[in-house]
Each structure stands twice: as structure tokens, then as C-alpha cells.
Motif scaffolding. Structure first.
Motif, PDB file in Angstrom:
ATOM      1  N   ASN A 159      -7.632 -24.431 -30.785  1.00  0.00           N
ATOM      2  CA  ASN A 159      -9.032 -24.255 -31.645  1.00  0.00           C
ATOM      3  C   ASN A 159      -9.667 -22.916 -31.381  1.00  0.00           C
ATOM      4  N   LYS A 160      -9.203 -22.249 -30.231  1.00  0.00           N
ATOM      5  CA  LYS A 160     -10.066 -21.073 -29.871  1.00  0.00           C
ATOM      6  C   LYS A 160      -8.940 -19.952 -29.823  1.00  0.00           C
ATOM      7  N   THR A 161      -7.674 -20.049 -30.073  1.00  0.00           N
ATOM      8  CA  THR A 161      -6.771 -18.981 -30.168  1.00  0.00           C
ATOM      9  C   THR A 161      -6.271 -18.499 -31.467  1.00  0.00           C
ATOM     10  N   ALA A 162      -5.988 -17.169 -31.552  1.00  0.00           N
ATOM     11  CA  ALA A 162      -5.477 -16.502 -32.715  1.00  0.00           C
ATOM     12  C   ALA A 162      -4.563 -15.436 -32.675  1.00  0.00           C
ATOM     13  N   LEU A 163      -3.541 -15.377 -33.467  1.00  0.00           N
ATOM     14  CA  LEU A 163      -2.580 -14.225 -33.476  1.00  0.00           C
ATOM     15  C   LEU A 163      -3.161 -12.925 -34.465  1.00  0.00           C
ATOM     16  N   VAL A 164      -3.239 -12.165 -33.714  1.00  0.00           N
ATOM     17  CA  VAL A 164      -3.646 -10.780 -34.305  1.00  0.00           C
ATOM     18  C   VAL A 164      -2.441  -9.938 -34.791  1.00  0.00           C
ATOM     19  N   ILE A 165      -2.682  -9.392 -35.978  1.00  0.00           N
ATOM     20  CA  ILE A 165      -1.491  -8.474 -36.489  1.00  0.00           C
ATOM     21  C   ILE A 165      -2.194  -7.253 -36.945  1.00  0.00           C
ATOM     22  N   ILE A 166      -1.540  -6.227 -36.584  1.00  0.00           N
ATOM     23  CA  ILE A 166      -2.161  -4.895 -36.530  1.00  0.00           C
ATOM     24  C   ILE A 166      -1.372  -3.696 -37.327  1.00  0.00           C
ATOM     25  N   ASP A 167      -1.874  -3.528 -38.274  1.00  0.00           N
ATOM     26  CA  ASP A 167      -1.406  -2.258 -39.018  1.00  0.00           C
ATOM     27  C   ASP A 167       0.173  -2.260 -39.760  1.00  0.00           C
ATOM     28  N   MET A 168       0.495  -3.629 -39.971  1.00  0.00           N
ATOM     29  CA  MET A 168       2.015  -3.518 -40.458  1.00  0.00           C
ATOM     30  C   MET A 168       1.748  -3.082 -42.055  1.00  0.00           C
ATOM     31  N   GLN A 169       1.507  -1.994 -42.247  1.00  0.00           N
ATOM     32  CA  GLN A 169       1.232  -1.315 -43.468  1.00  0.00           C
ATOM     33  C   GLN A 169       2.379  -0.520 -43.978  1.00  0.00           C
ATOM     34  N   ASN A 170       2.365  -0.408 -45.499  1.00  0.00           N
ATOM     35  CA  ASN A 170       3.283   0.679 -45.960  1.00  0.00           C
ATOM     36  C   ASN A 170       3.011   1.815 -45.473  1.00  0.00           C
ATOM     37  N   PHE A 171       2.203   2.406 -45.193  1.00  0.00           N
ATOM     38  CA  PHE A 171       1.747   3.508 -44.636  1.00  0.00           C
ATOM     39  C   PHE A 171       2.575   3.721 -43.281  1.00  0.00           C
ATOM     40  N   PHE A 172       2.748   2.872 -42.540  1.00  0.00           N
ATOM     41  CA  PHE A 172       3.125   2.836 -41.120  1.00  0.00           C
ATOM     42  C   PHE A 172       4.770   2.584 -41.164  1.00  0.00           C
ATOM     43  N   LEU A 173       4.942   1.668 -42.212  1.00  0.00           N
ATOM     44  CA  LEU A 173       6.499   1.228 -42.250  1.00  0.00           C
ATOM     45  C   LEU A 173       7.437   1.736 -43.313  1.00  0.00           C
ATOM     46  N   HIS A 174       6.901   2.020 -44.502  1.00  0.00           N
ATOM     47  CA  HIS A 174       7.760   2.192 -45.520  1.00  0.00           C
ATOM     48  C   HIS A 174       8.856   3.385 -45.374  1.00  0.00           C
ATOM     49  N   GLU A 175      10.009   3.298 -45.661  1.00  0.00           N
ATOM     50  CA  GLU A 175      10.937   4.058 -45.538  1.00  0.00           C
ATOM     51  C   GLU A 175      10.592   5.358 -46.178  1.00  0.00           C
ATOM     52  N   SER A 176      10.410   5.374 -47.539  1.00  0.00           N
ATOM     53  CA  SER A 176       9.837   6.614 -48.177  1.00  0.00           C
ATOM     54  C   SER A 176       8.657   7.350 -47.894  1.00  0.00           C
ATOM     55  N   LEU A 177       7.876   6.693 -46.876  1.00  0.00           N
ATOM     56  CA  LEU A 177       6.880   7.460 -46.452  1.00  0.00           C
ATOM     57  C   LEU A 177       6.978   7.893 -44.904  1.00  0.00           C
ATOM     58  N   GLY A 178       8.389   7.715 -44.406  1.00  0.00           N
ATOM     59  CA  GLY A 178       8.680   8.255 -42.986  1.00  0.00           C
ATOM     60  C   GLY A 178       8.389   7.220 -42.090  1.00  0.00           C
ATOM     61  N   GLY A 179       8.069   5.617 -42.481  1.00  0.00           N
ATOM     62  CA  GLY A 179       7.543   4.757 -41.883  1.00  0.00           C
ATOM     63  C   GLY A 179       8.435   4.380 -40.520  1.00  0.00           C
ATOM     64  N   ASN A 180       8.107   3.601 -39.696  1.00  0.00           N
ATOM     65  CA  ASN A 180       8.614   3.254 -38.497  1.00  0.00           C
ATOM     66  C   ASN A 180       9.838   2.371 -38.447  1.00  0.00           C
ATOM     67  N   PRO A 181      10.958   2.541 -38.281  1.00  0.00           N
ATOM     68  CA  PRO A 181      12.301   1.724 -38.541  1.00  0.00           C
ATOM     69  C   PRO A 181      11.982   0.624 -37.452  1.00  0.00           C
ATOM     70  N   LEU A 182      11.487   0.736 -36.285  1.00  0.00           N
ATOM     71  CA  LEU A 182      11.556   0.025 -35.231  1.00  0.00           C
ATOM     72  C   LEU A 182      10.316  -0.914 -35.795  1.00  0.00           C
ATOM     73  N   GLY A 183       9.166  -0.777 -36.201  1.00  0.00           N
ATOM     74  CA  GLY A 183       8.338  -1.458 -36.823  1.00  0.00           C
ATOM     75  C   GLY A 183       9.064  -2.528 -37.752  1.00  0.00           C
ATOM     76  N   ARG A 184       9.537  -1.822 -38.792  1.00  0.00           N
ATOM     77  CA  ARG A 184      10.509  -2.784 -39.586  1.00  0.00           C
ATOM     78  C   ARG A 184      11.171  -3.587 -39.132  1.00  0.00           C
ATOM     79  N   ASP A 185      11.920  -3.327 -38.222  1.00  0.00           N
ATOM     80  CA  ASP A 185      12.951  -4.277 -37.454  1.00  0.00           C
ATOM     81  C   ASP A 185      12.114  -5.582 -36.590  1.00  0.00           C
ATOM     82  N   VAL A 186      10.942  -5.563 -36.630  1.00  0.00           N
ATOM     83  CA  VAL A 186      10.026  -6.805 -35.877  1.00  0.00           C
ATOM     84  C   VAL A 186       9.645  -7.677 -36.797  1.00  0.00           C
ATOM     85  N   VAL A 187       9.686  -7.202 -38.013  1.00  0.00           N
ATOM     86  CA  VAL A 187       9.128  -8.147 -39.203  1.00  0.00           C
ATOM     87  C   VAL A 187       9.754  -9.638 -39.184  1.00  0.00           C
ATOM     88  N   PRO A 188      10.862  -9.854 -39.183  1.00  0.00           N
ATOM     89  CA  PRO A 188      11.450 -11.106 -39.233  1.00  0.00           C
ATOM     90  C   PRO A 188      10.752 -11.996 -38.000  1.00  0.00           C
TER      91      PRO A 188
END
Length: 310
Positions: free
Chosen positions: A70-99
Motif C-alpha cells: 500500500n506504500k510502494t510504487a513502480l516509477v517508469i521514467i522517460d520511456m518516450q518516443n523522443f528517447f526510444l523511436h528509431e526514426s528519432l535516433g532513439g536508444n536501442p537498449l531502451g527499446r530492448d528493455v520494454v518487454p
């Protein structure tokens, strides 16, 4: 950190064992009557005395830890197109951890622990007040006009999967997407990437997730942010972290949370960066000093078992 008077207190923190300063005389208790850890023969109790439905997570180093869902949360930070999308030069390692990130999100939701998304989402007022150093850090060509708020043009992507760029090998129709102004609230480039977009939208709609815009690398910087306000209002104490980049926005949010008194746990296989390996090594080392470093494989089974008990 604020705590409500509804907090259950353990017997070990009863007034009889408190000094006149309000700090426990028990040398295995770290903190005060409202905010403390208890050191166990093996690991730590982070429940602050409320062990109802507590979950014990077998973290290898300095664990296990006992948490109060009840006092615990999972925080997901900046998993956005700007940082991950291939067409924007995004982070391939970031895409790899999505699953793996999606697996963690589902496990936390099912165990009754909220998922908090904190992403860049700027307003016009944020642009006016943005420091020069940050403007310089996000320029594309070394000038200020290609930094925050600049028009990023458009890209062509398959209708079947907007998370990848169009190629001549992809069958079916395509579509042109306006990338939008750089990291501005509501723009396509500021949306969660790929499968994470639906995860975020469905989670918020179902009430299991919350979405917080931020205007600095850290989602917890300064005297207060929208996410911090929610954490305080809900008496949260324990935060697990993932996202990109592990040495920048993830680290900034984690370390600010640590400074403000939250329990911090880095989940290293749902975080990534393209920085040199030394950057990740620094984060891994210090995360274990400030709190804990875990792998999803260390904790997922325990979280799933807790979900089945609900």
C-alpha cells in the motif's frame, strides 16, 4: 515526507522504547516513530510497522527486503518516443528493455501497487523559465532554436506499427506523423513509445497508473513536483525505478527521491543508457549505497505470488 496518523506502529516502536528526542532506543531501528526501517537478522523491514499483506523480496545484496504494497510504487521514467523511436535516433537498449518493463508493470498492478509514469512534458511557461544549461543540453545543431519547443518535423511509419520506421520491406500502408515540438506536453515525440503507450493509457483509465509531466531530468527536483505531491498525499514510502537514461533522468529521479527520504530500489534490467559503461557502473554502485539494486528476475516471482494472495 508527510505521514498520516493512520500509520500502524509496530510494538518495537512503542513510546516506551523512544528517547526524549522521539528516536527509538532499539539499535536495530533506523528512524523515528513514524518513519523507520528495522534491521532484521537477514535483510530489512521497510513496512514502518504495518505488515498487513507485506511482501518479502529476495534481493541478493543487503536483502531480502519486506515492503508494504500500500506504500510502494513502480516509477517508469522517460520511456518516450523522443528517447526510444528509431526514426528519432532513439536508444536501442531502451527499446530492448520494454518487454521486461511491461512484465514488471503487470506484476505491480496485479499486486495492488501503483505504476507512476513521469515524462518530459513542457508548457510554454516551462520554456520561458528553462535554464541555459538545459537548453544547450537538448539542442540538435548547437543553436538554441533547435532545443526545447522546436518543431521536429514529420516522419513516415507503418500504420501497423508506428513504433518503427517505414522501409521498403514492410508491407501495407504507411502514415505520416507530425513529431511535434520537442518534448512539449501532448506532442507525439513526448508520448510513451510502442506498446508502452497503450499500457500507460489503459493503466490511467483503469486507475492503476498515474501520469506526471516533468520539466527537468528529475521527476522529484526542487521543493516539489506533481509526482512528489501525490506521493506525499498518499503516504508512499518505497519506490522502484526503471526507464531511460539510467545515468541521467532515472538516476536524477532516484537520487532526489533518496534525498527526500524515500526508500529507493533500482531495477537494473528495466533501465538502460547508451552512455559509456562507466556511467551505468556508477549508478549500480551508488544505488546499492543509497538503497538497493535488483533485477526483475530477483523479485517478479515474489510479486506475482503476492498478487495471487489478494
Amino acid at each position: 515526507m508527510k505521514f498520516t496518523t493512520a500509520f500502524s506502529l509496530s510494538l518495537s516502536l512503542a513510546p516506551a522504547v523512544l528517547s526524549q528526542t522521539g528516536v527509538s532506543n532499539d539499535r536495530m531501528v533506523f528512524g523515528n516513530v513514524l518513519n523507520s526501517w528495522t534491521k532484521l537478522s537477514s535483510g530489512w523491514d521497510l513496512t514502518r510497522g504495518n505488515k498487513t499483506n507485506a511482501i518479502t523480496l529476495p534481493i541478493p545484496k543487503n536483502g531480502p527486503i519486506m515492503i508494504q504494497p500500500n506504500k510502494t510504487a513502480l516509477v517508469i521514467i522517460d520511456m518516450q518516443n523522443f528517447f526510444l523511436h528509431e526514426s528519432l535516433g532513439g536508444n536501442p537498449l531502451g527499446r530492448d528493455v520494454v518487454p521486461t518493463t511491461v512484465n514488471m508493470i503487470h506484476a505491480f498492478r496485479n499486486a495492488g501497487m501503483p505504476v507512476l509514469w513521469t515524462n518530459w512534458g513542457l508548457t510554454e511557461n516551462d520554456l520561458i523559465n528553462m535554464p541555459p544549461a538545459l537548453i544547450n543540453g537538448f539542442t540538435t545543431d548547437g543553436t538554441s532554436v533547435t532545443s526545447f519547443g522546436s518543431d521536429m518535423g514529420s516522419i513516415v511509419v507503418p500504420k501497423s506499427d508506428p513504433s518503427i520506421p517505414m522501409t521498403d520491406k514492410i508491407q501495407g500502408g504507411n502514415q505520416t506523423i507530425a513529431v511535434g515540438r520537442k518534448l512539449m506536453r501532448g506532442s507525439w515525440n513526448a508520448q510513451p513509445w510502442g506498446a508502452l503507450l497503450n499500457e500507460q493509457l489503459q493503466g490511467v483509465a483503469n486507475g492503476t497508473d498515474l501520469y506526471f509531466n516533468k520539466n527537468r531530468l528529475s521527476g522529484m527536483w526542487g521543493p516539489g513536483t506533481p509526482m512528489q505531491t501525490w506521493l506525499e498525499d498518499n503516504s508512499m514510502t518505497t519506490l522502484f525505478f526503471g526507464g531511460v537514461n539510467i545515468d541521467q533522468c532515472v538516476w536524477g529521479t532516484l537520487v532526489d527521491s533518496y534525498y527526500k527520504g524515500y526508500d529507493v530500489i533500482l531495477v537494473d534490467d528495466i533501465a538502460a543508457t547508451t552512455s559509456p559503461i562507466g556511467a551505468t557502473q556508477m549508478v549500480d554502485f551508488n544505488a546499492q549505497v543509497f538503497g538497493w539494486r535488483a533485477n526483475s528476475t530477483d523479485i517478479l516471482d515474489a510479486v506475482k505470488k503476492a498478487a495471487r494472495r489478494r
